[in-house]
Design an enzyme around this catalytic site. Structure first.
Site, PDB file in Angstrom:
ATOM      1  CG  ASN A   7      -1.771   1.196   1.340  1.00 13.63           C
ATOM      2  OD1 ASN A   7      -1.859   1.976   0.387  1.00 13.63           O
ATOM      3  ND2 ASN A   7      -2.435   1.365   2.475  1.00 13.63           N
ATOM      4  CD1 TRP A   8       4.081   1.238  -2.596  1.00 14.88           C
ATOM      5  CD2 TRP A   8       3.970   2.190  -4.627  1.00 14.88           C
ATOM      6  NE1 TRP A   8       4.983   0.596  -3.415  1.00 14.88           N
ATOM      7  CE2 TRP A   8       4.937   1.167  -4.666  1.00 14.88           C
ATOM      8  CE3 TRP A   8       3.725   2.916  -5.782  1.00 14.88           C
ATOM      9  CZ2 TRP A   8       5.667   0.864  -5.809  1.00 14.88           C
ATOM     10  CZ3 TRP A   8       4.446   2.619  -6.933  1.00 14.88           C
ATOM     11  CH2 TRP A   8       5.401   1.603  -6.940  1.00 14.88           C
ATOM     12  CE  LYS A   9      -0.263   3.214   4.608  1.00 17.91           C
ATOM     13  NZ  LYS A   9      -0.151   3.293   6.044  1.00 17.91           N
ATOM     14  CG  HIS A 109      -6.009   2.042   5.010  1.00 20.42           C
ATOM     15  ND1 HIS A 109      -5.541   2.977   5.889  1.00 20.42           N
ATOM     16  CD2 HIS A 109      -5.019   1.124   4.879  1.00 20.42           C
ATOM     17  CE1 HIS A 109      -4.313   2.650   6.265  1.00 20.42           C
ATOM     18  NE2 HIS A 109      -3.970   1.522   5.658  1.00 20.42           N
ATOM     19  CD  GLU A 179      -4.741  -1.447   7.950  1.00 17.21           C
ATOM     20  OE1 GLU A 179      -3.946  -1.195   7.077  1.00 17.21           O
ATOM     21  OE2 GLU A 179      -5.826  -0.859   8.079  1.00 17.21           O
ATOM     22  CB  SER A 227       4.765  -1.444  12.189  1.00 14.83           C
ATOM     23  OG  SER A 227       4.338  -0.126  12.414  1.00 14.83           O
ATOM     24  N   GLY A 246       2.795  -0.922   4.338  1.00 12.84           N
ATOM     25  CA  GLY A 246       2.843   0.487   3.963  1.00 12.84           C
ATOM     26  C   GLY A 246       4.284   0.929   3.788  1.00 12.84           C
TER      27      GLY A 246
HETATM   28  P1  PGA Z   1       2.533   0.525   7.678  1.00 14.32           P
HETATM   29  O1  PGA Z   1       1.090   0.638   7.026  1.00 14.32           O
HETATM   30  O2  PGA Z   1       3.157  -0.739   7.167  1.00 14.32           O
HETATM   31  O3  PGA Z   1       3.264   1.763   7.220  1.00 14.32           O
HETATM   32  O4  PGA Z   1       2.332   0.483   9.148  1.00 14.32           O
HETATM   33  C1  PGA Z   1       0.248  -0.451   6.941  1.00 14.32           C
HETATM   34  C2  PGA Z   1      -1.046   0.003   6.323  1.00 14.32           C
HETATM   35  O5  PGA Z   1      -1.579   1.013   6.753  1.00 14.32           O
HETATM   36  O6  PGA Z   1      -1.520  -0.543   5.330  1.00 14.32           O
END
Ligand code: PGA
Length: 263
Positions: A7-9, A109, A179, A227, A246
């Site tokens: 998930n590149w956000k 999300h 999540e 994380s 992420g």
């Molecule tokens: P993160 O994000 O790996 O940066 O904690 C996970 C997510 O929100 O999909």
């Protein structure tokens, strides 16, 4: 099959950076031996970029496939709207996402819930349309509190709202992601133990069974997100069908190590 979802956000703000990412990632893949190449056929590597890069990634995936045919790269959007078309400024429909070549869409999300006040019932509408358009939802189930005993009811209600008026067979086309918000790097980023992941997923499974008593949960896929990095990926993969990543998916070397942890 294992699922590794990046998930590149709202990262990667120009095409040069994306080209660099895949150039470096390919360099890593070229180092692996044939035995591991075979095993990688059992891994789906799903990348969810910002909408505007979907088409560019589709072309890059084709180039990678021509060189490294054992890799399964697939495309996901990070969200979609609940109507196919119309007067909805700024929104993107699941129909358009499907038409551009996506197979998946991340829904629910916690960053969307937190920053944009997205509700579970909005997510419900999005799931309905996504499935109708043949997109697989990568569906996030989030909890705020660390103490799971306080969240069991909330997880159940979240799922009940998500699946309101949705037939059981749509669940087989859904990838469930546990999540916990407190574990996401953009929030507190606390590390989640294996035990907590297992318990979270088991609460999700129990809730699904309560809503759909006849469902065969063995046919469903459960991922963990929060994380995840090269240091903890292997452990999480032992108790899940895959990971939603992420921050660590933005660095090609680290992302490669996480994919390697599936082998
Ligand atoms: P993160 O994000 O790996 O940066 O904690 C996970 C997510 O929100 O999909």
């Amino acid at each position: 099959m294992k699922y590794i979802v990046a998930n590149w956000k709202m990262n990667f703000t120009n095409v040069q950076k994306i080209n660099h990412f895949f150039k470096d990632l390919k360099t890593e893949f070229k180092k692996i031996n044939e035995n591991k190449q075979g095993k990688l056929q059992q891994v789906k590597i799903i990348i969810a970029p910002s909408f505007i890069w979907l088409d560019c990634l589709k072309k890059l995936f084709q180039e990678i496939k021509n060189e490294l045919d054992y890799l399964n790269f697939e495309l996901s959007a990070q969200d979609c709207f609940w109507e196919n078309q119309g007067n909805f400024t700024g929104e993107i429909s699941s129909l358009a996402i499907k038409n551009i070549g996506c197979q998946y869409v991340i829904l629910g999300h916690s960053e969307r819930k937190f920053y944009l006040k997205e509700t579970d019932l909005m997510v419900n509408q999005k799931i309905i349309k996504a499935v109708e358009n043949n997109l697989w939802p990568i569906l996030c189930i989030s909890v705020e509190e660390r103490d799971l005993s306080k969240s069991e009811e909330k997880i159940y209600l979240q799922l009940k709202n998500y699946f309101q008026d949705i037939k059981e067979d749509s669940l087989e086309k859904t990838i469930f992601v546990y999540e916990p918000m407190w574990a996401i790097s953009g929030f507190k980023g606390n590390s989640c133990s294996l035990n907590e992941v297992e318990r979270g997923i088991s609460v999700i499974i129990q809730s699904i069974k309560k809503i759909y008593p006849n469902i065969d949960v063995n046919k469903l896929n459960f991922l963990y997100g929060g994380s995840v990095g090269k240091q903890n990926a292997r452990g999480f993969l032992k108790v899940t069908n895959g990971l939603l990543i992420g921050k660590s998916s933005l660095d090609p070397k680290e992302f490669f190590k996480i994919i390697q942890a599936t082998l």
